[in-house]
Enzyme design. Structure first.
Site, PDB file in Angstrom:
ATOM      1  N   CYS A  95      -5.272  11.276  -1.953  1.00  0.00           N
ATOM      2  CA  CYS A  95      -5.771  11.161  -0.580  1.00  0.00           C
ATOM      3  C   CYS A  95      -6.188  12.538  -0.042  1.00  0.00           C
ATOM      4  O   CYS A  95      -7.176  13.089  -0.479  1.00  0.00           O
ATOM      5  CB  CYS A  95      -4.734  10.466   0.301  1.00  0.00           C
ATOM      6  SG  CYS A  95      -5.302  10.149   1.984  1.00  0.00           S
ATOM      7  N   ASP A 110     -10.564  -0.154  -0.452  1.00  0.00           N
ATOM      8  CA  ASP A 110     -10.094   0.974   0.361  1.00  0.00           C
ATOM      9  C   ASP A 110     -10.797   0.918   1.714  1.00  0.00           C
ATOM     10  O   ASP A 110     -12.015   1.089   1.806  1.00  0.00           O
ATOM     11  CB  ASP A 110     -10.417   2.282  -0.356  1.00  0.00           C
ATOM     12  CG  ASP A 110      -9.735   3.494   0.272  1.00  0.00           C
ATOM     13  OD1 ASP A 110      -9.606   3.510   1.513  1.00  0.00           O
ATOM     14  OD2 ASP A 110      -9.346   4.403  -0.470  1.00  0.00           O
ATOM     15  N   HIS A 170      -6.167   1.631  -0.817  1.00  0.00           N
ATOM     16  CA  HIS A 170      -5.941   3.073  -0.764  1.00  0.00           C
ATOM     17  C   HIS A 170      -4.491   3.406  -1.137  1.00  0.00           C
ATOM     18  O   HIS A 170      -3.557   2.814  -0.629  1.00  0.00           O
ATOM     19  CB  HIS A 170      -6.232   3.571   0.660  1.00  0.00           C
ATOM     20  CG  HIS A 170      -6.244   5.053   0.778  1.00  0.00           C
ATOM     21  ND1 HIS A 170      -7.381   5.798   0.584  1.00  0.00           N
ATOM     22  CD2 HIS A 170      -5.262   5.936   1.077  1.00  0.00           C
ATOM     23  CE1 HIS A 170      -7.093   7.069   0.767  1.00  0.00           C
ATOM     24  NE2 HIS A 170      -5.807   7.188   1.064  1.00  0.00           N
TER      25      HIS A 170
END
Length: 245
Positions: free
Chosen positions: A132, A179, A212
């Site tokens: 991330c 995501d 995600h």
């Protein structure tokens, strides 16, 4: 489309009940978690954490996995003492919080860690992986740092560096099909720019049905439908490092 009320999709996910096999060390001005493999090696990987910081058990689990696969793994505190994001924080304050934690301003800390790995750990071949926020930092480092051999960016936020694609080193990009924060259109555009401008080996892979953070945020034992993709993402990460380190 991304949920604008949630400028980052990083809910804490499945919090791993995991203490870690490594040690915390002080490297100049940086605290770091280090885990070493049983056998001596000159290969090392810098692990760049997400918004929840260097102490998150999930990230330490990933570092220990790298050590199990023969790498010296180090996860530094890239926030350098500033508080990591907490699940209880107000998302309305996230943008202001992020301004003081720029994924493109990790160079000083990386240089310190590179010196430590070379001089204290005997590392000669060093790569980097990130999740991330850390995935965006990997993207930045692959564009800039000549001393790293390779990188794996896991669901790195593309918009931070979407106009930069002249990578210096082989880079593997892992994305999730579902995501909410990184639309597939952005991934397609990144691939197009890499194809036009990148002269080193790269790969962009989208994992079906995943969200995600799936590689380090989902536990295989309680997400059986996702288990094949969690394991595949981790295996792909290791295989990429094995190829270039």
């Amino acid at each position: 489309m991304a949920n604008e009320l949630r400028p980052c999709p990083c809910d804490i996910g499945d919090r791993f009940d995991y203490g870690g096999r490594g040690l915390e060390v002080q490297v100049e001005h940086i605290k770091a978690y280090v885990c070493k493999p049983p056998a001596c090696t000159d290969r090392a990987v810098i692990v760049i954490h997400d918004i929840f910081g260097w102490q998150l058990p999930n990230t330490r689990y990933m570092a220990d996995m790298l050590a199990t696969n023969g790498y010296i793994a180090i996860c530094p505190d890239f926030f350098v003492g500033q508080e990591a994001w907490k699940p209880s924080n107000d998302w309305a304050t996230f943008d202001d919080w992020l301004k003081t934690r720029n994924a493109g301003k990790t160079d000083k800390e990386v240089d310190v860690i590179l010196k430590y790995l070379r001089e204290q750990c005997g590392a000669k071949k060093i790569g980097v992986v990130g999740f991330c926020w850390g995935g965006a930092a990997v993207h930045h480092l692959m564009l800039k740092n000549p001393h790293l051999k390779t990188g794996v960016s896991l669901y790195g936020v593309i918009r931070f560096f979407d106009n930069r694609s002249s990578l210096l080193h082989p880079t593997f990009f892992i994305f999730a099909e579902k995501d909410d924060h990184i639309p597939l259109e952005q991934v397609t555009l990144l691939e197009q720019k890499l194809k036009e401008n990148c002269e080193v080996h790269y790969e962009v892979k989208i994992y079906p049905g995943q969200t995600h953070g799936f590689v380090h945020r989902k536990r295989e034992d309680i997400n059986p439908q996702d288990k094949p993709y969690i394991e595949e993402g981790r295996k792909d990460m290791i295989n990429w490092l094995n190829k270039y380190l």
